[in-house]
Design a protein around this motif. Structure first.
Motif, PDB file in Angstrom:
ATOM      1  N   GLY A  53     123.972  -9.825  40.133  1.00 48.91           N
ATOM      2  CA  GLY A  53     122.479 -10.585  39.413  1.00 48.91           C
ATOM      3  C   GLY A  53     122.200 -11.768  40.593  1.00 48.91           C
ATOM      4  N   ALA A  54     120.446 -12.250  39.814  1.00 48.51           N
ATOM      5  CA  ALA A  54     120.723 -13.156  39.987  1.00 48.51           C
ATOM      6  C   ALA A  54     121.296 -14.522  39.680  1.00 48.51           C
ATOM      7  N   ARG A  55     121.458 -15.011  40.525  1.00 47.92           N
ATOM      8  CA  ARG A  55     122.380 -16.433  39.980  1.00 47.92           C
ATOM      9  C   ARG A  55     121.599 -17.577  40.025  1.00 47.92           C
ATOM     10  N   VAL A  56     121.208 -18.333  38.373  1.00 52.06           N
ATOM     11  CA  VAL A  56     120.453 -19.402  38.489  1.00 52.06           C
ATOM     12  C   VAL A  56     120.793 -20.909  38.125  1.00 52.06           C
ATOM     13  N   VAL A  57     120.386 -21.663  38.442  1.00 46.58           N
ATOM     14  CA  VAL A  57     121.698 -22.553  38.818  1.00 46.58           C
ATOM     15  C   VAL A  57     120.388 -24.064  38.051  1.00 46.58           C
ATOM     16  N   PRO A  58     121.118 -24.541  37.672  1.00 49.53           N
ATOM     17  CA  PRO A  58     120.327 -25.863  37.257  1.00 49.53           C
ATOM     18  C   PRO A  58     119.006 -26.285  37.696  1.00 49.53           C
ATOM     19  N   ASP A  59     119.028 -26.722  39.605  1.00 54.96           N
ATOM     20  CA  ASP A  59     117.840 -27.136  39.916  1.00 54.96           C
ATOM     21  C   ASP A  59     117.266 -26.235  40.611  1.00 54.96           C
ATOM     22  N   VAL A  82     122.717 -19.230  35.214  1.00 58.80           N
ATOM     23  CA  VAL A  82     122.937 -17.987  33.768  1.00 58.80           C
ATOM     24  C   VAL A  82     122.380 -16.745  35.202  1.00 58.80           C
ATOM     25  N   THR A  83     123.197 -15.965  34.811  1.00 58.17           N
ATOM     26  CA  THR A  83     122.952 -14.656  35.817  1.00 58.17           C
ATOM     27  C   THR A  83     122.749 -13.500  35.569  1.00 58.17           C
ATOM     28  N   VAL A  84     120.868 -13.432  35.749  1.00 57.65           N
ATOM     29  CA  VAL A  84     120.348 -12.479  35.531  1.00 57.65           C
ATOM     30  C   VAL A  84     120.858 -10.503  36.191  1.00 57.65           C
ATOM     31  N   ASP A 128     121.994 -13.260  31.221  1.00 59.86           N
ATOM     32  CA  ASP A 128     120.905 -12.471  30.892  1.00 59.86           C
ATOM     33  C   ASP A 128     121.002 -10.802  30.292  1.00 59.86           C
ATOM     34  N   LEU A 129     120.376 -10.946  29.622  1.00 60.54           N
ATOM     35  CA  LEU A 129     120.363  -8.665  29.931  1.00 60.54           C
ATOM     36  C   LEU A 129     119.043  -8.161  29.943  1.00 60.54           C
ATOM     37  N   SER A 130     118.248  -8.985  29.353  1.00 57.83           N
ATOM     38  CA  SER A 130     116.604  -9.144  29.691  1.00 57.83           C
ATOM     39  C   SER A 130     116.115  -7.763  31.114  1.00 57.83           C
ATOM     40  N   GLN A 131     116.500  -8.042  31.602  1.00 63.56           N
ATOM     41  CA  GLN A 131     116.133  -6.554  32.752  1.00 63.56           C
ATOM     42  C   GLN A 131     116.647  -5.384  32.508  1.00 63.56           C
ATOM     43  N   LEU A 132     117.875  -5.520  31.552  1.00 56.67           N
ATOM     44  CA  LEU A 132     118.630  -4.526  31.409  1.00 56.67           C
ATOM     45  C   LEU A 132     117.813  -3.337  29.921  1.00 56.67           C
ATOM     46  N   SER A 133     117.202  -2.840  30.504  1.00 54.36           N
ATOM     47  CA  SER A 133     116.173  -2.193  29.378  1.00 54.36           C
ATOM     48  C   SER A 133     115.316  -1.222  29.231  1.00 54.36           C
TER      49      SER A 133
END
Length: 548
Positions: A53-59, A82-84, A128-133
Motif C-alpha cells: 500500500g502507499a505508505r505516507v509519512v509526516p513529510d 498512514v498506509t493507504v 486507510d481503507l478509503s480506496q478499498l471501496s
C-alpha cells in the motif's frame, strides 16, 4: 450519523421562507437516510495496484489530508505513517509490517468515529481503507461484496442503480461501512427491513495469530462454518476489535436462487415526505412536555413489525433554544394504501393538544433515491469538535425526564445552537431477531436517543462537554447517570461510542460499560476475541477485552 446537524436547511425551503427556523436550522433535519452515487469503478481500477500500500509519512504532502480525515477535530492523530490500501493482500502486508515493528495499529474507513479510537496518540500506524471501496455481486456466494472502505453514498447508489436493492443503513452519506456495518448499523428503513447485520452473509477479516502472522479469513453465517463465530462478532460487536475487515458480503436470510435483484430488500419505489416545525419563541414548558409525550406514546403503540406504519420514519431533532425552532422530519412508503392519510394521522397525533399548533408541511411525493438523497444528512465543509452520548428506549421518557430535557435545552446560560437532542424511531423488523442471534443485543427497543454538542473553538471544549454530560447524567439520574437496562432503558449503541460510560465519575451505576453496549453477549465476544486476536493487537478505549 454526523455530529454537526445545524446549518442550511435542505428540502425545506418553505419552512425557511416562513421564518420558522433561522440560518442555524440544520441540514440533518431531513434525516431520511442518505443514498450514494451510481456504481463507480473502484479507485484502483485504472492502474495495477502495487503489492505494498502507499505508505505516507509526516513529510509527505498527503499526510495532513490523511490524518485530518477524522470528522471530530477534538482528536487528531500523529501516527508514524498512514498506509493507504486497496486490496486484501495489501492489508495483510501492512498489518504484518506493523506487528513486526511493534507499532500500535488502527483502521480508518469513513472517519466518523466519535471518540479517539483511531486518533489515539498511542496509535503509530493508521490503515486507510478509503480506496478499498468496490461494490460487486459475488455469484459464488450469491451475495454482494462490499469493500470495507466504501461509504454509504457509494453503496446505496451502487446497489440501487445496479440491481434495484438496498441495505437498511444510516442517513449520513459519507459514513464508511467498515465500522457502520460491524456495529449493527441502522437507518430510515430499519423498522421495515431490520438492522444491516440482519442481512450480513459473510465477512472477510485480516486477523493475526499468536505468532504474529496475518491472514485473511472469510467467515459466514452458515451453521457448518468453523469460522462462524467471527461472522457473529461482526453482527454488532463493533469495529476495531478482532482484525481488519476488508469486505462484507450481503445477502438477506432465507433468500434462494441466483438473481441478484432478489438477494437484498427492495426499497419503496417512492416516498411521501413532510415535516412539522415548532417555533421556540412560542413553545411553553407544558407544550414541550405534551409534544414529547405524544411522540413517545405513539411509538409505544406502533413499533410492532406488522404495524401498518412500519415504513414510517420520523427523526425528531430538537436543538437548544439558541436556535429558532425544532423539527420533526417524516417519511413513509408512498405506495402503501392511504399513505397520505396515515402520515396526516401521525402528524395529528404528535400535535394533539399542543398550543399553539406547530406548522405542518404539505406532503411531497418523490422517487426513492431522489427523496432520500435530498433528505440525507449533509456535512459541513469544515469538520468540527463534538461529543455524543446515546441510549436505547423501550418506553418513552417520564414526565420528570422530559422536564429535565426541557431545562437543559432552554438553559439561558448555554447558547450553542449546534447542540441538540435527537429522537430516532427504531423497532419494527429489528425486534423480530433474538438478542443472541447476532451480537446486536438490543432487540425490543422502540427508539434511540442521542445527545450531542458540536462546536468549533477549542477554547469552548469545557463548556460544551459540561452541557452534554450534564443533560445525560440528569436524564438518567435514577440509574446512575447512564441508561442501565430495565423496563424503560436498554443500554447504549456501540456505534455511538462514549468513553464516559467506562468512567466512574460519569457512570455511578455500578454497571460496566460493556453491559450497556453488549449486555449478555459480552462474554461470547470475549471468547471470540481470545481466539481471533490473542495478542490484543486491535484495541481502543472501549474495545472487547480478553477474558481473564
Amino acid at each position: 450519523m454526523y455530529p454537526r446537524i445545524l446549518g442550511e436547511l435542505l428540502f425545506m425551503s418553505e419552512v425557511t421562507r416562513r421564518g420558522l427556523l433561522g440560518a442555524a436550522g440544520g441540514a440533518a433535519f431531513g434525516l431520511a437516510g442518505g443514498v450514494g452515487l451510481a456504481p463507480a469503478a473502484p479507485a484502483h481500477a485504472a492502474t495495477t495496484p502495487a503489492r505494498e500500500g502507499a505508505r505516507v509519512v509526516p513529510d509527505d504532502p498527503r499526510y495532513a489530508d490523511l490524518v485530518l480525515r477524522g470528522n471530530n477535530r477534538r482528536f487528531v492523530g500523529t501516527p508514524d505513517y498512514v498506509t493507504v490500501v486497496d486490496s486484501t493482500e495489501q492489508v495483510v502486508r501492512a498489518v504484518e509490517d506493523a506487528v513486526r515493528s511493534g507499532k500500535r495499529i488502527a483502521v480508518r474507513g469513513g472517519g466518523h468515529c466519535f471518540e479517539n479510537f483511531v486518533d489515539d496518540p498511542k496509535v503509530k500506524v493508521i490503515l486507510d481503507l478509503s480506496q478499498l471501496s468496490e461494490v460487486t455481486y459475488d455469484a459464488r456466494r450469491r451475495a454482494f461484496a462490499i469493500g470495507a472502505g466504501a461509504t454509504l453514498d457509494q453503496v446505496y447508489k451502487a446497489l440501487y442503480y445496479g440491481w434495484g436493492v438496498t441495505v437498511p443503513g444510516g442517513g449520513c452519506l459519507s459514513v464508511g461501512v467498515g465500522g457502520h456495518f460491524s456495529g449493527g448499523g441502522y437507518g430510515p428503513l430499519s423498522r421495515l427491513f431490520g438492522s444491516v447485520v440482519d442481512h450480513l452473509y459473510a465477512v472477510e477479516v485480516v486477523v493475526v495469530d499468536r505468532a504474529g502472522r496475518a491472514r485473511p479469513v472469510v467467515a459466514t453465517r452458515e451453521p457448518s462454518d468453523p469460522n462462524r463465530d467471527l461472522w457473529w462478532a461482526h453482527t454488532g460487536g463493533g469495529g476495531g476489535n478482532f482484525g481488519v475487515v476488508t469486505r462484507y458480503f450481503m445477502r438477506s436470510s432465507g433468500v434462494s436462487g441466483t438473481d441478484p435483484s432478489r438477494a437484498l430488500p427492495k426499497p419503496p419505489a417512492a416516498l411521501l415526505s413532510s415535516y412539522v416545525v415548532w417555533d421556540w419563541k412560542t413553545v411553553t414548558k407544558a407544550g414541550f412536555a405534551r409534544t414529547l409525550s405524544n411522540f413517545f406514546g405513539w411509538y409505544e403503540k406502533h413499533s410492532a413489525p406488522d404495524s401498518p406504519y412500519a415504513s414510517l420514519y420520523s427523526p425528531f431533532l430538537i436543538p437548544t433554544s439558541a436556535n429558532d425552532g425544532f423539527l420533526l422530519s417524516t417519511q413513509i412508503d408512498a405506495g402503501i394504501p392511504d399513505a397520505k392519510a396515515r402520515l396526516a394521522a401521525f402528524h395529528a397525533a404528535v400535535v394533539e393538544g399542543v398550543e399553539p399548533t406547530p406548522y405542518v408541511g404539505e406532503p411531497v411525493e418523490g422517487p426513492f433515491l431522489a427523496s432520500t438523497r435530498a433528505r440525507s444528512i449533509q456535512e459541513t465543509a469544515t469538520p468540527n469538535r463534538a461529543k455524543l452520548k446515546a441510549a436505547y428506549l423501550r418506553k418513552g421518557y417520564s414526565d420528570g425526564q422530559i422536564t429535565t430535557l426541557h431545562k437543559h435545552l432552554t438553559n439561558p446560560d448555554y447558547r450553542n445552537p449546534n447542540s441538540l437532542a435527537l429522537l430516532v424511531p427504531y423497532g419494527g423488523q429489528v425486534n423480530t431477531v433474538t438478542p443472541s442471534a447476532t451480537a446486536t443485543a438490543q432487540r425490543d427497543s422502540i427508539m434511540k436517543v442521542v445527545y450531542t454538542a458540536s462546536w468549533d473553538n477549542p477554547g469552548e471544549d469545557a463548556e460544551n462537554l459540561a452541557w452534554v454530560r450534564s443533560v445525560y447524567r440528569e436524564v438518567y439520574a435514577d440509574t446512575g447517570g447512564v441508561p442501565v437496562p430495565n423496563s424503560v432503558n436498554d443500554g447504549s449503541y456501540v456505534n455511538y461510542p462514549d468513553v464516559d460510560l467506562a468512567d466512574p465519575a460519569w457512570n455511578t451505576s455500578g454497571v460496566p460499560w460493556h453491559a450497556l453496549y453488549y449486555k449478555e453477549n459480552y462474554p461470547r465476544l470475549q471468547r471470540i476475541k481470545a481466539r481471533w486476536d490473542p495478542r490484543n493487537l486491535f484495541r481502543h478505549a472501549l474495545s472487547i477485552e480478553l477474558p481473564d
